[in-house]
Design a protein around this motif. Sequence first.
Motif, PDB file in Angstrom:
ATOM      1  N   ALA A 152       0.084  -6.864 -11.850  1.00 33.01           N
ATOM      2  CA  ALA A 152       0.440  -6.948 -10.434  1.00 33.01           C
ATOM      3  C   ALA A 152      -0.777  -7.393  -9.629  1.00 33.01           C
ATOM      4  N   THR A 153      -0.576  -8.306  -8.690  1.00 37.44           N
ATOM      5  CA  THR A 153      -1.678  -8.760  -7.857  1.00 37.44           C
ATOM      6  C   THR A 153      -1.929  -7.830  -6.680  1.00 37.44           C
ATOM      7  N   ALA A 154      -0.959  -6.955  -6.390  1.00 35.69           N
ATOM      8  CA  ALA A 154      -1.067  -6.044  -5.255  1.00 35.69           C
ATOM      9  C   ALA A 154      -0.317  -4.768  -5.573  1.00 35.69           C
ATOM     10  N   LEU A 155      -0.615  -3.720  -4.821  1.00 39.56           N
ATOM     11  CA  LEU A 155       0.101  -2.459  -4.985  1.00 39.56           C
ATOM     12  C   LEU A 155       0.039  -1.669  -3.687  1.00 39.56           C
ATOM     13  N   LEU A 156       0.880  -0.652  -3.624  1.00 42.97           N
ATOM     14  CA  LEU A 156       0.849   0.297  -2.516  1.00 42.97           C
ATOM     15  C   LEU A 156       0.351   1.631  -3.028  1.00 42.97           C
ATOM     16  N   LEU A 157      -0.469   2.288  -2.236  1.00 39.38           N
ATOM     17  CA  LEU A 157      -0.914   3.648  -2.512  1.00 39.38           C
ATOM     18  C   LEU A 157      -0.011   4.576  -1.709  1.00 39.38           C
ATOM     19  N   ALA A 158       0.685   5.485  -2.370  1.00 36.22           N
ATOM     20  CA  ALA A 158       1.647   6.342  -1.679  1.00 36.22           C
ATOM     21  C   ALA A 158       1.003   7.051  -0.498  1.00 36.22           C
ATOM     22  N   ASN A 159       1.654   6.956   0.675  1.00 35.55           N
ATOM     23  CA  ASN A 159       1.203   7.630   1.902  1.00 35.55           C
ATOM     24  C   ASN A 159      -0.198   7.217   2.325  1.00 35.55           C
ATOM     25  N   HIS A 160      -0.575   5.975   2.016  1.00 34.28           N
ATOM     26  CA  HIS A 160      -1.963   5.564   2.250  1.00 34.28           C
ATOM     27  C   HIS A 160      -2.071   4.126   2.767  1.00 34.28           C
ATOM     28  N   GLY A 161      -1.582   3.145   2.008  1.00 34.05           N
ATOM     29  CA  GLY A 161      -1.715   1.765   2.436  1.00 34.05           C
ATOM     30  C   GLY A 161      -1.601   0.798   1.278  1.00 34.05           C
ATOM     31  N   SER A 162      -2.111  -0.403   1.474  1.00 33.89           N
ATOM     32  CA  SER A 162      -1.973  -1.473   0.480  1.00 33.89           C
ATOM     33  C   SER A 162      -3.316  -1.874  -0.102  1.00 33.89           C
ATOM     34  N   VAL A 163      -3.260  -2.427  -1.324  1.00 35.29           N
ATOM     35  CA  VAL A 163      -4.427  -3.037  -1.963  1.00 35.29           C
ATOM     36  C   VAL A 163      -3.957  -4.376  -2.523  1.00 35.29           C
ATOM     37  N   VAL A 164      -4.640  -5.457  -2.136  1.00 33.31           N
ATOM     38  CA  VAL A 164      -4.204  -6.807  -2.491  1.00 33.31           C
ATOM     39  C   VAL A 164      -5.380  -7.587  -3.078  1.00 33.31           C
ATOM     40  N   SER A 165      -5.127  -8.350  -4.125  1.00 34.27           N
ATOM     41  CA  SER A 165      -6.174  -9.170  -4.750  1.00 34.27           C
ATOM     42  C   SER A 165      -5.760 -10.631  -4.755  1.00 34.27           C
ATOM     43  N   ALA A 166      -6.742 -11.516  -4.884  1.00 32.58           N
ATOM     44  CA  ALA A 166      -6.468 -12.953  -4.995  1.00 32.58           C
ATOM     45  C   ALA A 166      -7.714 -13.663  -5.508  1.00 32.58           C
ATOM     46  N   LYS A 167      -7.592 -14.961  -5.753  1.00 30.68           N
ATOM     47  CA  LYS A 167      -8.689 -15.729  -6.321  1.00 30.68           C
ATOM     48  C   LYS A 167      -9.858 -15.875  -5.360  1.00 30.68           C
ATOM     49  N   THR A 168      -9.568 -15.958  -4.067  1.00 31.29           N
ATOM     50  CA  THR A 168     -10.627 -16.112  -3.079  1.00 31.29           C
ATOM     51  C   THR A 168     -10.449 -15.083  -1.971  1.00 31.29           C
ATOM     52  N   LEU A 169     -11.485 -14.920  -1.162  1.00 26.20           N
ATOM     53  CA  LEU A 169     -11.421 -13.987  -0.045  1.00 26.20           C
ATOM     54  C   LEU A 169     -10.354 -14.422   0.955  1.00 26.20           C
ATOM     55  N   VAL A 170     -10.304 -15.694   1.274  1.00 29.45           N
ATOM     56  CA  VAL A 170      -9.284 -16.185   2.209  1.00 29.45           C
ATOM     57  C   VAL A 170      -7.888 -15.939   1.652  1.00 29.45           C
ATOM     58  N   ASP A 171      -7.689 -16.208   0.377  1.00 25.53           N
ATOM     59  CA  ASP A 171      -6.379 -15.985  -0.234  1.00 25.53           C
ATOM     60  C   ASP A 171      -5.997 -14.510  -0.207  1.00 25.53           C
ATOM     61  N   ALA A 172      -6.950 -13.634  -0.439  1.00 20.76           N
ATOM     62  CA  ALA A 172      -6.662 -12.200  -0.442  1.00 20.76           C
ATOM     63  C   ALA A 172      -6.268 -11.720   0.955  1.00 20.76           C
ATOM     64  N   VAL A 173      -6.969 -12.209   1.981  1.00 23.50           N
ATOM     65  CA  VAL A 173      -6.620 -11.842   3.354  1.00 23.50           C
ATOM     66  C   VAL A 173      -5.239 -12.387   3.705  1.00 23.50           C
ATOM     67  N   ASN A 174      -4.956 -13.638   3.334  1.00 16.86           N
ATOM     68  CA  ASN A 174      -3.634 -14.206   3.596  1.00 16.86           C
ATOM     69  C   ASN A 174      -2.533 -13.397   2.917  1.00 16.86           C
ATOM     70  N   ALA A 175      -2.782 -12.983   1.677  1.00 14.80           N
ATOM     71  CA  ALA A 175      -1.780 -12.211   0.942  1.00 14.80           C
ATOM     72  C   ALA A 175      -1.580 -10.836   1.566  1.00 14.80           C
ATOM     73  N   ALA A 176      -2.670 -10.207   2.019  1.00 14.98           N
ATOM     74  CA  ALA A 176      -2.549  -8.895   2.665  1.00 14.98           C
ATOM     75  C   ALA A 176      -1.745  -9.008   3.957  1.00 14.98           C
ATOM     76  N   GLU A 177      -1.957 -10.095   4.701  1.00 13.69           N
ATOM     77  CA  GLU A 177      -1.189 -10.309   5.926  1.00 13.69           C
ATOM     78  C   GLU A 177       0.278 -10.563   5.602  1.00 13.69           C
ATOM     79  N   GLU A 178       0.540 -11.336   4.558  1.00 15.07           N
ATOM     80  CA  GLU A 178       1.927 -11.608   4.160  1.00 15.07           C
ATOM     81  C   GLU A 178       2.630 -10.332   3.724  1.00 15.07           C
ATOM     82  N   LEU A 179       1.918  -9.468   3.008  1.00 15.52           N
ATOM     83  CA  LEU A 179       2.490  -8.193   2.594  1.00 15.52           C
ATOM     84  C   LEU A 179       2.875  -7.359   3.800  1.00 15.52           C
ATOM     85  N   GLU A 180       2.010  -7.290   4.804  1.00 17.83           N
ATOM     86  CA  GLU A 180       2.308  -6.522   6.002  1.00 17.83           C
ATOM     87  C   GLU A 180       3.523  -7.082   6.740  1.00 17.83           C
TER      88      GLU A 180
END
Length: 211
Positions: A152-180
């Motif tokens: 999995a490239t991303a996951l949720l921590l129960a009652n806490h929030g999200s953790v998202v990974s990607a190949k680059t910093l920009v990609d990871a931020v974009n993916a975290a925004e898309e998840l939200e």
Amino acid sequence: MTEQETRELLVELGASLFQRGFSVGSAGNISVRLEDGYLMTPTNSSLGRLDSKTLSKLDQNWNHISGDRPSKEVFMHRAFFRARPQIGAVVHLHSTYATAISCMPTGREDHPITPYTPYFVMRIGNRLPVIRYYRPGNSEMEEEIFEQAKTATALLLANHGSVVSAKTLVDAVNAAEELEESAHLALMLQDKPARALDSDQIEDLLSTFKQ
């Protein structure tokens, strides 16, 4: 990209997330791979008020070597980098809608967010595991995150929030925004007649936009 350019980009993107409400106070943390180790946001720091000179630097074995002390959740990032050697950055947020989903017992612990748009599948994939609740800063969650992050490239921590990974910093931020935004959409459409992507459409996206 040089280390200094990476530092400046991390500060810029952290401020952007903060200014748009994806993090509040000192919540959330970001890490990025360097040629000789990792950069990470310091403990108790605000993503909106980072200083490129005081970012935490860790060596390739995750030993703190310069800058302010790293986030107390360094193990969360380490678990992703261990499980996914192809990634270049990890973003952990307490953004409102993804955190709301992490508090809900959906009964679909690998698929807590219905894939309504192709962009969710393109940036997050077809698995979004929910890790059981751990106290923030509890390093015991590292191995569970490590095992789930293998597929999995991303996951949720129960009652806490999200953790998202990607190949680059920009990609990871974009993916975290898309998840939200996908979490926001899922909550808006909850209990309403809505058309989700079907399995063939999801598979087409996964095979076309391999992560």
